[in-house]
Design an enzyme around this catalytic site. Structure first.
Site, mmCIF file in Angstrom:
data_model
loop_
_atom_site.group_PDB
_atom_site.id
_atom_site.type_symbol
_atom_site.label_atom_id
_atom_site.label_comp_id
_atom_site.label_asym_id
_atom_site.label_seq_id
_atom_site.Cartn_x
_atom_site.Cartn_y
_atom_site.Cartn_z
ATOM 1 N N ASP A 29 -17.120 17.409 -0.503
ATOM 2 C CA ASP A 29 -16.970 18.850 -0.728
ATOM 3 C C ASP A 29 -15.531 19.199 -1.128
ATOM 4 O O ASP A 29 -14.590 18.538 -0.699
ATOM 5 C CB ASP A 29 -17.371 19.606 0.555
ATOM 6 C CG ASP A 29 -17.687 21.072 0.281
ATOM 7 O OD1 ASP A 29 -17.817 21.442 -0.906
ATOM 8 O OD2 ASP A 29 -17.793 21.834 1.258
ATOM 9 N N ARG A 33 -12.487 24.008 -5.181
ATOM 10 C CA ARG A 33 -11.191 24.469 -4.659
ATOM 11 C C ARG A 33 -10.042 23.618 -5.202
ATOM 12 O O ARG A 33 -8.966 24.116 -5.475
ATOM 13 C CB ARG A 33 -11.202 24.447 -3.126
ATOM 14 C CG ARG A 33 -11.829 25.714 -2.544
ATOM 15 C CD ARG A 33 -12.217 25.542 -1.100
ATOM 16 N NE ARG A 33 -13.452 24.770 -0.989
ATOM 17 C CZ ARG A 33 -13.946 24.343 0.169
ATOM 18 N NH1 ARG A 33 -13.298 24.594 1.291
ATOM 19 N NH2 ARG A 33 -15.086 23.669 0.179
ATOM 20 N N TRP A 34 -10.308 22.329 -5.374
ATOM 21 C CA TRP A 34 -9.274 21.442 -5.932
ATOM 22 C C TRP A 34 -8.880 21.943 -7.319
ATOM 23 O O TRP A 34 -7.692 22.022 -7.655
ATOM 24 C CB TRP A 34 -9.823 20.017 -6.009
ATOM 25 C CG TRP A 34 -8.841 18.989 -6.455
ATOM 26 C CD1 TRP A 34 -8.046 18.198 -5.673
ATOM 27 C CD2 TRP A 34 -8.543 18.627 -7.823
ATOM 28 N NE1 TRP A 34 -7.275 17.373 -6.454
ATOM 29 C CE2 TRP A 34 -7.561 17.614 -7.788
ATOM 30 C CE3 TRP A 34 -9.017 19.065 -9.066
ATOM 31 C CZ2 TRP A 34 -7.042 17.024 -8.935
ATOM 32 C CZ3 TRP A 34 -8.485 18.488 -10.217
ATOM 33 C CH2 TRP A 34 -7.518 17.476 -10.147
ATOM 34 N N HIS A 46 -15.014 18.560 -10.599
ATOM 35 C CA HIS A 46 -16.179 17.673 -10.460
ATOM 36 C C HIS A 46 -15.906 16.317 -11.125
ATOM 37 O O HIS A 46 -16.293 15.279 -10.610
ATOM 38 C CB HIS A 46 -17.424 18.327 -11.062
ATOM 39 C CG HIS A 46 -17.880 19.554 -10.306
ATOM 40 N ND1 HIS A 46 -17.984 19.584 -8.934
ATOM 41 C CD2 HIS A 46 -18.257 20.788 -10.739
ATOM 42 C CE1 HIS A 46 -18.407 20.794 -8.556
ATOM 43 N NE2 HIS A 46 -18.569 21.539 -9.630
ATOM 44 N N SER A 74 -27.183 19.219 -3.726
ATOM 45 C CA SER A 74 -28.127 19.623 -2.682
ATOM 46 C C SER A 74 -29.246 20.461 -3.283
ATOM 47 O O SER A 74 -29.094 21.039 -4.372
ATOM 48 C CB SER A 74 -27.408 20.417 -1.584
ATOM 49 O OG SER A 74 -27.202 21.760 -2.001
ATOM 50 N N TRP A 78 -28.931 24.590 -6.619
ATOM 51 C CA TRP A 78 -29.555 25.315 -7.739
ATOM 52 C C TRP A 78 -29.125 26.773 -7.737
ATOM 53 O O TRP A 78 -29.295 27.472 -8.741
ATOM 54 C CB TRP A 78 -31.077 25.245 -7.641
ATOM 55 C CG TRP A 78 -31.652 23.885 -7.878
ATOM 56 C CD1 TRP A 78 -32.098 23.017 -6.910
ATOM 57 C CD2 TRP A 78 -31.867 23.229 -9.133
ATOM 58 N NE1 TRP A 78 -32.569 21.873 -7.499
ATOM 59 C CE2 TRP A 78 -32.444 21.976 -8.860
ATOM 60 C CE3 TRP A 78 -31.623 23.593 -10.467
ATOM 61 C CZ2 TRP A 78 -32.777 21.073 -9.873
ATOM 62 C CZ3 TRP A 78 -31.970 22.692 -11.466
ATOM 63 C CH2 TRP A 78 -32.535 21.450 -11.159
ATOM 64 N N LEU A 140 -23.332 -3.972 -1.286
ATOM 65 C CA LEU A 140 -23.381 -2.581 -0.809
ATOM 66 C C LEU A 140 -24.641 -1.866 -1.297
ATOM 67 O O LEU A 140 -25.004 -1.964 -2.470
ATOM 68 C CB LEU A 140 -22.154 -1.833 -1.343
ATOM 69 C CG LEU A 140 -22.108 -0.327 -1.048
ATOM 70 C CD1 LEU A 140 -21.799 -0.078 0.426
ATOM 71 C CD2 LEU A 140 -21.071 0.370 -1.928
HETATM 72 C C1 IPE Z 1 -22.787 20.408 0.170
HETATM 73 O O1 IPE Z 1 -21.729 21.134 -0.324
HETATM 74 C C2 IPE Z 1 -23.533 19.736 -0.929
HETATM 75 C C3 IPE Z 1 -22.832 18.649 -1.613
HETATM 76 C C4 IPE Z 1 -21.665 18.152 -1.278
HETATM 77 C C5 IPE Z 1 -23.551 18.048 -2.720
HETATM 78 P P1 IPE Z 1 -21.849 22.699 -0.658
HETATM 79 O O2 IPE Z 1 -20.512 23.115 -1.166
HETATM 80 O O3 IPE Z 1 -23.011 22.945 -1.530
HETATM 81 O O4 IPE Z 1 -22.152 23.305 0.777
HETATM 82 P P2 IPE Z 1 -22.019 24.788 1.339
HETATM 83 O O5 IPE Z 1 -22.749 25.689 0.378
HETATM 84 O O6 IPE Z 1 -20.557 25.095 1.369
HETATM 85 O O7 IPE Z 1 -22.626 24.740 2.694
HETATM 86 C C1 IPE Z 2 -18.594 19.605 -4.010
HETATM 87 O O1 IPE Z 2 -17.634 20.511 -4.414
HETATM 88 C C2 IPE Z 2 -19.531 19.231 -5.128
HETATM 89 C C3 IPE Z 2 -20.894 19.795 -4.986
HETATM 90 C C4 IPE Z 2 -21.295 20.574 -4.033
HETATM 91 C C5 IPE Z 2 -21.840 19.440 -6.002
HETATM 92 P P1 IPE Z 2 -17.908 22.081 -4.514
HETATM 93 O O2 IPE Z 2 -18.334 22.394 -5.900
HETATM 94 O O3 IPE Z 2 -18.831 22.533 -3.451
HETATM 95 O O4 IPE Z 2 -16.449 22.629 -4.259
HETATM 96 P P2 IPE Z 2 -16.034 23.908 -3.402
HETATM 97 O O5 IPE Z 2 -16.697 23.785 -2.074
HETATM 98 O O6 IPE Z 2 -16.525 25.096 -4.167
HETATM 99 O O7 IPE Z 2 -14.549 23.814 -3.333
HETATM 100 MG MG MG Z 3 -18.583 23.225 -1.562
#
Ligand code: IPE
Ligand code: IPE
Ligand code: MG
Length: 254
Positions: A29, A33-34, A46, A74, A78, A140
């Site tokens: 996650d 933000r990065w 990403h 997740s 969507w 792995l």
């Molecule tokens: C969880 O991260 C799903 C993945 C890392 C693929 P999200 O960024 O979607 O989770 P929430 O919405 O903050 O709970």
């Molecule tokens: C995780 O990073 C990647 C996925 C959930 C697919 P985010 O896209 O959720 O990044 P933040 O949480 O918005 O920083």
């Molecule tokens: Mg996230």
């Protein structure tokens, strides 16, 4: 025999570390933000997240981890704008196309969990191919959770078992925890010993709810694109210092 004082010194030294985790599962996650911190588009976050996946796979191989599960998309993702969803799908496709040969050469077995029938045909075929090509590898096990939702996975498992009951193939009284585990996408994979979530969020976000009933959790402040071998080792060291009891009494109890 060592003098008594040596034995005493040993006794007060660092507590012995437990075994390495066999299965590490990661909620990757913080890509958005990065990117935001740097004034870059989310897609760049990403992209750098995929680089972090590559580093993590290499580190897991080096450490001798048996199973590494990464949460890539997740069932709830969507809800994001269509262009971001398309970017995430594009990156998965690129990752498989670009990295599959090398993963295979490194003896990595790729497994995919999540709702595959709901995905477009090109991506479904790529995921099938990644599994087929690598299924006899013994290194792995890289488990990619894509379009994965833990509650959805349980719903599918319940439907499968209900159909078997209706067909007279399964006695409801014979259903136990093993029956349910075997009806999940993760059948055959041991439960995660360690779950790591980056970005400072302290929630599970529908990731492996059945399988993590007794997992150890490590929440890290680092954003996923910054995750590296050092951070991975620190998380594993935290895990190795934990006292896993599974409801029993501590092995360290006097
Ligand atoms: C969880 O991260 C799903 C993945 C890392 C693929 P999200 O960024 O979607 O989770 P929430 O919405 O903050 O709970
Ligand atoms: C995780 O990073 C990647 C996925 C959930 C697919 P985010 O896209 O959720 O990044 P933040 O949480 O918005 O920083
Ligand atoms: Mg996230």
């Amino acid at each position: 025999m060592p003098p008594e004082s040596t034995a005493l010194n040993l006794a007060v030294a660092e507590p012995a570390l437990g075994p390495l985790p066999r299965h590490v599962a990661i909620i990757m996650d913080g890509n958005g933000r990065w990117a935001a911190k740097r004034g870059l588009p989310r897609l760049e976050g990403h992209r750098r997240g995929v680089e972090a996946v590559r580093r993590t796979v290499r580190a897991a191989i080096g450490l001798g981890i048996e199973h590494l599960t990464v949460y890539g998309f997740s069932a709830e993702n969507w809800r994001r704008p269509a262009d971001e969803v398309a970017d995430l799908f594009g990156l998965l496709k690129r990752f498989i196309r670009v990295d599959l040969a090398q993963l295979h050469a490194n003896n990595v077995r790729v497994s995919v969990i999540g709702d595959r029938p709901a995905l477009a045909e090109d991506i479904r075929l790529l995921l099938d191919e990644a599994e087929e090509i690598t299924c006899r590898n013994s290194g792995l096990n890289l488990v990619v959770a894509f379009n994965y939702g833990g509650r959805q996975e349980i719903v599918q498992a319940v439907r499968r078992l209900a159909r078997q009951v209706r067909a007279g193939e399964l006695d409801p009284e014979a259903i136990d925890m093993g029956t349910i585990a075997a009806a999940l996408d993760t059948r055959g994979i041991p439960d995660p010993d360690l779950v790591i979530r980056t970005s400072g969020e302290m929630r599970v976000s529908n990731f492996l709810p059945w399988q993590t009933a007794y997992s150890e959790f490590v929440f890290l402040p680092d954003l996923w694109p910054d995750f590296d071998e050092d951070t991975f080792r620190q998380a594993i060291d935290q895990f190795r210092g934990r006292d896993r009891r599974f409801g029993g009494r501590s092995a360290k109890a006097l």
